[in-house]
Design an enzyme around this catalytic site. Structure first.
Site, PDB file in Angstrom:
ATOM      1  N   ASP A 187      43.968  31.368  55.286  1.00 10.38           N
ATOM      2  CA  ASP A 187      43.637  30.056  55.820  1.00 10.38           C
ATOM      3  C   ASP A 187      44.942  29.278  55.947  1.00 10.38           C
ATOM      4  OD1 ASP A 187      42.375  27.855  56.816  1.00 10.38           O
ATOM      5  OD2 ASP A 187      40.815  27.785  55.290  1.00 10.38           O
TER       6      ASP A 187
HETATM    7  C1  NOJ Z   1      41.566  25.211  57.709  1.00 12.68           C
HETATM    8  C2  NOJ Z   1      40.104  25.503  57.607  1.00 12.68           C
HETATM    9  O1  NOJ Z   1      39.759  25.736  56.259  1.00 12.68           O
HETATM   10  C3  NOJ Z   1      39.656  26.693  58.436  1.00 12.68           C
HETATM   11  O2  NOJ Z   1      38.263  26.736  58.424  1.00 12.68           O
HETATM   12  C4  NOJ Z   1      40.202  26.626  59.823  1.00 12.68           C
HETATM   13  O3  NOJ Z   1      39.724  27.711  60.571  1.00 12.68           O
HETATM   14  C5  NOJ Z   1      41.706  26.591  59.748  1.00 12.68           C
HETATM   15  N1  NOJ Z   1      42.124  25.414  59.024  1.00 12.68           N
HETATM   16  C6  NOJ Z   1      42.356  26.606  61.124  1.00 12.68           C
HETATM   17  O4  NOJ Z   1      42.181  25.414  61.762  1.00 12.68           O
END
Ligand code: NOJ
Length: 709
Positions: free
Chosen positions: A262
């Site tokens: 993430d």
């Molecule tokens: C953080 C989030 O937790 C995740 O769900 C998302 O896909 C990513 N950022 C990318 O934007």
């Protein structure tokens, strides 16, 4: 493309680059999209930027073409960038938020939501979406419950499959199909106390039985990527967790696709206290099986040294790079690096009338009627419209960054368009006050409709709350409106279960969630009775915050409370019931469904047999409507304590006025197993309870035995 021979020509830096995902602005400075945190502060060299493998977020086709063109001019092997983005509940045609989608109990509909999202998103050259999120949730304080499918593992499986199939549609090489990245692996939905990014601590039995099935279903449906979670599991950050990424994912589930961190979560292993620095984080990541690093620079700055020092073999790097390049190849990017990006197609397709009509239908099915004393549907009455959401267009909700709320109809406009007579609309600054001079206009109304809820930014990532009453004291408006002695219909706009005790004086309550581009039109259709509500909750609505976590599929405990039996030393609260205000599976209709009898074809079954369960249901009303008939099972005695009930099937069925139908479910042995702490399926013979009902509290039940052949 022959990936192996391409890799033979790549330097180690070029290979490592494939494992880096950065934002578009690194390539073209004007494209400042969604970048925050650690990666911003680090200097990226030209060489590193133009060897990176993928991009996070892109505005439109023109920008994608610009970035890809510039990149390909500079990249020695002309390896195209892969564009990934969060297309969560629609691209520009916005659908209800995922929690609302799940309340439709209609996986076919949800599959088409994903299909349309893919069709629209590909026009800006997006190749991968970070969806579905299948984090099972039990705590509405966590803002991200809005992105989840609720508290039930079976529903997560069903919707995971539907969404992956909708996005990928068999062959991701074809234009119009995008790859699906399931997230967040694993158990992110259990963030302690509902505070985002917080610690997760759970048993392996719960992990395997409740939390993992959704991810597994997405992988089984062919999801090509999986994103790691921000949280720890067994004290080890998911992003570097070998048990998750190697033992479960690769060895047990045979996942061949790409793993991705993430946002900045590899670097955050340091804050977790599990790496001294980026070097150690990189070492732990690659060893655990993490392929792509999103928005931090641990790999790009340290993998080469780690390999040259002999800490890991180059094979680990090669395996990860091969998976990334294979995905690019499977997406058809080597043949067509600009795949999908087409401004003209975007004009014809994006937010088309057809897509908007479908979004309206989805919104109809996602809303949940929580209370109705008979005031709904409206019968030619004059309506006074009050509340923050009376004139607002903000129905898109969180994670709808391509959607434009400005294009949505307000509730006022939608009611008028639906032929509902609106005699008053509250417009003053203070939404909780009804100006005295407006009283006569409200008095001329037959019904007061009050549209209130959360701000769109009160749910979603990093938007946890500890108080779950309707914010900004909007419930005061309902109490104030009681002075007019008119029936009150409350419409709720929100992204999570709220505490609704204080608005029970309303004659009707409709949970509309954030229902997308056509949300207010869909509300009008339900209010005037053109459409009969059919949504059912997928998360329990607590009576107060102290009941949280509250979920229907809990264990029995050694001292369960038995209703009607007085005993002090049982599991209960002194000050609130054990039951939620609205249980899992609950939702009203304008029809009235009566469950009359439940019958099994036999009272015992072996592994090779199937039992047939039949229930007779009558629509005891003059309105045709859909009913979601729910099948639950309970494993009465097992080696481990098993939930008091578990959803194992459901059917959404149309009933004409006064129609009686016999609805049947097959019960087969797969439904009777559970998983032990190693994730292995266990079958135990013995008694099971089968329950069928309109929600998890109101069921008819019968027993059967699972016996040896
Ligand atoms: C953080 C989030 O937790 C995740 O769900 C998302 O896909 C990513 N950022 C990318 O934007």
């Amino acid at each position: 493309m022959n990936i192996k021979s391409l890799m033979n020509q790549m330097t180690i830096e070029e290979k490592i680059g494939q494992l880096l995902q950065i934002a578009p602005f690194f390539f073209i400075k004007e494209l400042d999209i969604e970048v925050s945190g650690h990666v911003n502060t680090l200097s990226m060299t030209h060489q590193k930027i133009f060897s990176s493998g993928s991009v996070l977020g892109i505005g439109n086709a023109e920008e994608m073409i610009q970035v890809q063109t510039k990149y390909l001019q500079e990249n020695r092997h002309k390896i195209p960038l892969m564009f990934m983005a969060d297309i969560i509940h629609g691209y520009e045609t916005i659908f209800p938020v995922p929690l609302a989608l799940s309340c439709s109990w209609n996986p076919g509909l949800v599959k088409n939501v994903a299909r349309i999202s893919a069709l629209e998103a590909q026009t800006s050259g997006i190749h991968v979406t970070f969806s579905p999120m299948v984090d099972l949730v039990r705590d509405p304080r966590w803002g991200r419950v809005v992105e989840s499918f609720g508290e039930d593992p079976y529903l997560h499986e069903v919707y995971a499959k539907a969404m992956v199939e909708g996005y990928q549609n068999e062959d991701i090489k074809k234009v119009g199909h995008i790859a699906s990245c399931v997230k967040h692996f694993a158990a992110y939905g259990l963030s302690e106390a509902g505070r985002d990014y917080n610690t997760v601590d759970l048993s392996r039995v719960s992990l395997h039985n409740q939390f993992l099935p959704g991810y597994k279903a997405a992988i089984d449906a062919g999801a090509r990527l999986i994103m790691t979670a921000f949280n720890v599991l067994d004290g080890i950050p998911s992003t570097v967790n070998q048990y998750l990424l190697r033992d479960v994912l690769r060895k047990t589930w045979k996942f061949q696709g790409v793993t991705i961190s993430d946002y900045d979560s590899l670097h955050q292993v340091i804050a977790h206290g599990c790496a001294k620095d980026d070097y150690e984080a990189a070492y732990r990541g690659i060893s655990a099986g993490l392929d792509i690093e999103m928005a931090s620079l641990c790999y790009v700055n340290h993998l080469k040294t780690i390999i040259s020092e002999g800490k890991i073999s180059c094979d680990l790097l090669d395996e990860a790079v091969e998976r990334v390049l294979t995905l690019k190849n499977d997406l058809g990017l080597f043949e067509n690096p600009f795949k999908g990006a087409d401004p003209n197609l975007a004009k014809a397709l994006v937010r088309s009338e057809k897509h908007l009509d479908f979004s309206r239908k989805v919104a109809h099915e996602s809303m949940v009627l929580l209370k109705n004393d008979g005031i709904l549907p409206l019968k030619q009455q004059k309506v006074a419209l009050l509340g923050l959401y009376a004139t607002s267009r903000e129905t898109n909700g969180p994670w709808s960054w391509h959607g434009k709320n400005d294009l949505n109809a307000s509730l006022e406009e939608a009611l008028i368009a639906a032929g509902i007579q609106v005699c008053y609309v509250q417009r003053q600054e203070d939404p909780n006050q009804i100006p005295k001079e407006d009283y006569p206009m409200i008095e001329s109304a037959d019904v007061i409709v009050i549209a209130i809820g959360e701000h769109t930014k009160q749910s979603g990532e990093a938007h946890s709350r500890s108080i779950l009453e309707i914010p900004f004291e909007q419930d005061k408006l309902i109490h104030d409106a009681q002075r007019f002695n008119k029936p009150i219909v409350t419409l709720l706009y929100n992204g999570r279960p709220l505490i609704l005790e204080s608005i029970q004086s309303s004659n009707a309550i409709l949970e509309t969630w954030f229902s997308g581009s056509m949300g207010n039109h869909a509300i009008a259709d339900l209010l005037n009775g053109n459409i009969n509500p059919s949504g059912k909750l997928t998360m329990s609505f607590p009576r107060n915050v102290g009941q949280i976590p509250i979920y229907y599929n809990h264990l029995n405990t050694g001292r369960p409370q038995v209703l009607g039996v007085q005993n002090e030393y049982v599991s209960y609260y002194l000050d609130v019931s054990n039951q939620p205000l609205y249980p899992f599976g609950y939702g009203l209709s304008y029809s009235n469904f009566k469950y009359q009898s439940i019958q099994l074809s036999k009272n015992q079954m072996t592994k090779n047999e199937t039992l047939s369960l039949e229930v007779q249901i009558t629509n005891d009303s003059d309105r045709g409507g859909y009913e979601v008939v729910q099948l639950y099972l309970r494993d009465v005695v097992a080696y481990i304590s098993r939930p008091v009930m578990e959803l194992k099937g459901f059917k959404k069925i149309w009933f004409s006025p006064h129609e009686t139908k016999v609805v049947s479910f097959d019960i087969h042995h797969d439904m009777l197993s559970y998983r032990n702490e190693y994730g292995e399926d266990v079958f135990e013979y013995g008694t099971f309870k089968a329950m069928v009902g309109s929600d998890s509290l109101h069921v008819l039940s019968t027993d059967f035995d699972f016996v040896k052949e």
